[in-house]
Design an enzyme around this catalytic site. Structure first.
Site, PDB file in Angstrom:
ATOM      1  N   ASN A   9       0.966  -1.157  -0.113  1.00 13.38           N
ATOM      2  CA  ASN A   9       0.108  -0.037   0.065  1.00 13.38           C
ATOM      3  C   ASN A   9       0.724   1.115   0.138  1.00 13.38           C
ATOM      4  O   ASN A   9       1.478   1.480   1.084  1.00 13.38           O
ATOM      5  CB  ASN A   9      -0.982   0.008   1.250  1.00 13.38           C
ATOM      6  CG  ASN A   9      -1.587   1.121   1.254  1.00 13.38           C
ATOM      7  OD1 ASN A   9      -1.990   2.010   0.545  1.00 13.38           O
ATOM      8  ND2 ASN A   9      -2.043   1.726   2.510  1.00 13.38           N
ATOM      9  N   LYS A  11       0.123   4.503  -0.239  1.00 21.61           N
ATOM     10  CA  LYS A  11      -0.313   5.604   0.312  1.00 21.61           C
ATOM     11  C   LYS A  11      -0.382   6.729  -0.855  1.00 21.61           C
ATOM     12  O   LYS A  11      -0.132   6.671  -1.821  1.00 21.61           O
ATOM     13  CB  LYS A  11       0.126   5.793   1.736  1.00 21.61           C
ATOM     14  CG  LYS A  11       0.117   4.450   2.618  1.00 21.61           C
ATOM     15  CD  LYS A  11       0.318   5.057   3.908  1.00 21.61           C
ATOM     16  CE  LYS A  11       0.434   3.548   4.852  1.00 21.61           C
ATOM     17  NZ  LYS A  11       0.231   3.624   6.023  1.00 21.61           N
ATOM     18  N   HIS A  95      -9.572   1.434   4.785  1.00 24.17           N
ATOM     19  CA  HIS A  95      -8.412   1.436   5.608  1.00 24.17           C
ATOM     20  C   HIS A  95      -8.316   2.499   6.473  1.00 24.17           C
ATOM     21  O   HIS A  95      -9.362   3.398   6.441  1.00 24.17           O
ATOM     22  CB  HIS A  95      -7.118   2.130   4.524  1.00 24.17           C
ATOM     23  CG  HIS A  95      -5.812   2.016   4.970  1.00 24.17           C
ATOM     24  ND1 HIS A  95      -5.263   2.903   5.974  1.00 24.17           N
ATOM     25  CD2 HIS A  95      -4.745   1.022   4.847  1.00 24.17           C
ATOM     26  CE1 HIS A  95      -4.106   2.560   6.217  1.00 24.17           C
ATOM     27  NE2 HIS A  95      -3.610   1.663   5.690  1.00 24.17           N
ATOM     28  N   GLU A  97      -6.904   4.850   7.791  1.00 28.21           N
ATOM     29  CA  GLU A  97      -6.603   6.119   7.474  1.00 28.21           C
ATOM     30  C   GLU A  97      -7.883   6.760   6.872  1.00 28.21           C
ATOM     31  O   GLU A  97      -8.157   8.023   7.055  1.00 28.21           O
ATOM     32  CB  GLU A  97      -5.412   6.359   6.698  1.00 28.21           C
ATOM     33  CG  GLU A  97      -4.242   5.989   7.454  1.00 28.21           C
ATOM     34  CD  GLU A  97      -3.159   5.600   6.838  1.00 28.21           C
ATOM     35  OE1 GLU A  97      -2.874   5.595   5.471  1.00 28.21           O
ATOM     36  OE2 GLU A  97      -2.015   4.917   7.386  1.00 28.21           O
ATOM     37  N   GLU A 167      -5.736  -4.888  10.529  1.00 33.01           N
ATOM     38  CA  GLU A 167      -4.587  -4.169  10.798  1.00 33.01           C
ATOM     39  C   GLU A 167      -4.783  -3.191  12.148  1.00 33.01           C
ATOM     40  O   GLU A 167      -5.621  -2.345  12.086  1.00 33.01           O
ATOM     41  CB  GLU A 167      -4.345  -3.260   9.610  1.00 33.01           C
ATOM     42  CG  GLU A 167      -3.950  -3.551   8.254  1.00 33.01           C
ATOM     43  CD  GLU A 167      -3.606  -2.641   7.462  1.00 33.01           C
ATOM     44  OE1 GLU A 167      -2.410  -2.909   6.697  1.00 33.01           O
ATOM     45  OE2 GLU A 167      -4.170  -1.463   7.274  1.00 33.01           O
ATOM     46  N   GLY A 173       2.674   1.954  10.502  1.00 35.15           N
ATOM     47  CA  GLY A 173       3.406   3.073  10.436  1.00 35.15           C
ATOM     48  C   GLY A 173       4.230   3.418  11.547  1.00 35.15           C
ATOM     49  O   GLY A 173       4.766   4.527  11.667  1.00 35.15           O
ATOM     50  N   SER A 213       3.141  -2.529  10.166  1.00 38.96           N
ATOM     51  CA  SER A 213       4.768  -2.460  10.402  1.00 38.96           C
ATOM     52  C   SER A 213       5.265  -3.762   9.839  1.00 38.96           C
ATOM     53  O   SER A 213       6.314  -4.537  10.791  1.00 38.96           O
ATOM     54  CB  SER A 213       5.125  -2.121  11.742  1.00 38.96           C
ATOM     55  OG  SER A 213       4.979  -0.833  12.137  1.00 38.96           O
ATOM     56  N   GLY A 234       2.682  -1.187   4.267  1.00 31.71           N
ATOM     57  CA  GLY A 234       2.978   0.229   3.852  1.00 31.71           C
ATOM     58  C   GLY A 234       4.405   0.456   3.444  1.00 31.71           C
ATOM     59  O   GLY A 234       4.752   0.082   2.472  1.00 31.71           O
ATOM     60  N   GLY A 235       5.090   0.873   4.446  1.00 33.06           N
ATOM     61  CA  GLY A 235       6.523   1.350   4.301  1.00 33.06           C
ATOM     62  C   GLY A 235       7.418   0.307   3.809  1.00 33.06           C
ATOM     63  O   GLY A 235       8.336   0.807   2.875  1.00 33.06           O
TER      64      GLY A 235
HETATM   65  C1  PEP Z   1      -0.949   0.045   5.854  1.00 28.52           C
HETATM   66  O1  PEP Z   1      -0.482   0.835   5.014  1.00 28.52           O
HETATM   67  O2  PEP Z   1      -1.771  -0.457   5.843  1.00 28.52           O
HETATM   68  C2  PEP Z   1       0.342  -0.396   6.981  1.00 28.52           C
HETATM   69  C3  PEP Z   1       0.191  -1.574   7.631  1.00 28.52           C
HETATM   70  O3  PEP Z   1       1.465   0.329   6.837  1.00 28.52           O
HETATM   71  P1  PEP Z   1       2.867   0.200   7.493  1.00 28.52           P
HETATM   72  O4  PEP Z   1       3.204  -1.363   6.918  1.00 28.52           O
HETATM   73  O5  PEP Z   1       3.925   1.077   7.193  1.00 28.52           O
HETATM   74  O6  PEP Z   1       2.511  -0.156   9.013  1.00 28.52           O
END
Ligand code: PEP
Length: 250
Positions: A9, A11, A95, A97, A167, A173, A213, A234-235
């Site tokens: 993802n 973002k 999500h 966010e 999640e 994040g 994460s 995400g990251g």
């Molecule tokens: C996400 O964007 O759904 C996510 C889990 O981000 P990260 O892996 O950076 O925690």
């Protein structure tokens, strides 16, 4: 056996040239589709380019959100029909966010999930608890409620094809990952909820990702758990080498 699904993802990161460079770097090294579903959920602006670029490879391209209507006066939105028209195959819905900053409610997530199936998109429906909810012992109640709301009105076949991403909001994040055991416990509760709603076949078939994460260093342990069938990342999905290492775990 459920096939693992690992989705990045992005973002609101990258510019188009970075995105194209990334897909160029990974597309010939994506594992076979029979082994793992590999997805990148990119900003809407990049989707037509990336879908074309990934054609013929094992990489699937997804969107990060969409409206539930086919079309209409919804300035700035992207419709399921528009995504389907350019051959996007996945869409992330609900999500945390989107829920937090754009008021995406359980009811909207349900409408979007139904619309995804209407337009041949596979929904990745995100659920998860806040730190306060976890500390108050409300994790399972919160997550099960979100799952019930999202899947309402779907056929058993559609439930089987839905992907749920568990999640925990406090892990997104932040560098804090749920322990594999804790994540598995909640994913198991998601599966039990699916069984109540749609029966044992749907519960056995539905794929449940963990997100929060996830990185190459912890994905193997997470994926070894009974109820964790993949990851939403995400990251660690932003760099091509790290993304490929995530896929290797699938
Ligand atoms: C996400 O964007 O759904 C996510 C889990 O981000 P990260 O892996 O950076 O925690």
């Amino acid at each position: 056996m459920r096939k693992p699904i690992i989705a990045g993802n992005w973002k609101m990161f990258k510019h188009l040239s970075d995105a194209v460079e990334f897909v160029e770097a990974v597309k010939s090294s994506i594992p076979n589709k029979e082994k793992v579903d590999s997805v990148i959920c990119a900003p809407a602006l990049f989707l037509p380019t990336l879908v074309e670029q990934a054609k013929g490879s094992n990489l699937a391209i997804g969107a990060q959100t969409m409206h539930f209507e086919k079309e209409g006066a919804f300035t700035g939105e992207v419709s399921p029909s528009q995504l389907s028209d350019i051959a996007v195959s996945y869409v992330v819905l609900g999500h945390s966010e989107r829920r937090e900053y754009y008021n995406e409610t359980d009811a909207a997530v349900n409408k979007k999930t139904q619309a995804a199936f209407e337009y041949n998109l596979t929904p990745i429906v995100c659920v998860g608890e806040t730190l306060e909810e976890r500390e108050a012992g409300n994790t399972v109640a919160k997550v099960a409620g979100q799952v019930r709301a999202a899947l309402e009105g779907l056929s058993t076949e559609q439930v089987k094809q839905t992907v749920i991403a568990y999640e925990p909001i406090w892990a997104i994040g932040t560098g804090k990952t749920a322990t594999a055991e804790d994540a598995n416990e909640v994913c198991g509760a998601v599966r039990a909820t699916v069984q109540e709603i749609a029966g044992p076949d749907a519960a056995a078939a539905i794929r449940i990702q963990y997100g929060g994460s996830v990185k190459p260093e912890n994905i193997v342990e997470l994926l070894s758990m009974e109820h964790i069938d993949g990851a939403l990342v995400g990251g660690a999905s932003l760099q091509s080498d790290s993304y490929l290492r995530l896929l290797e775990a699938g």
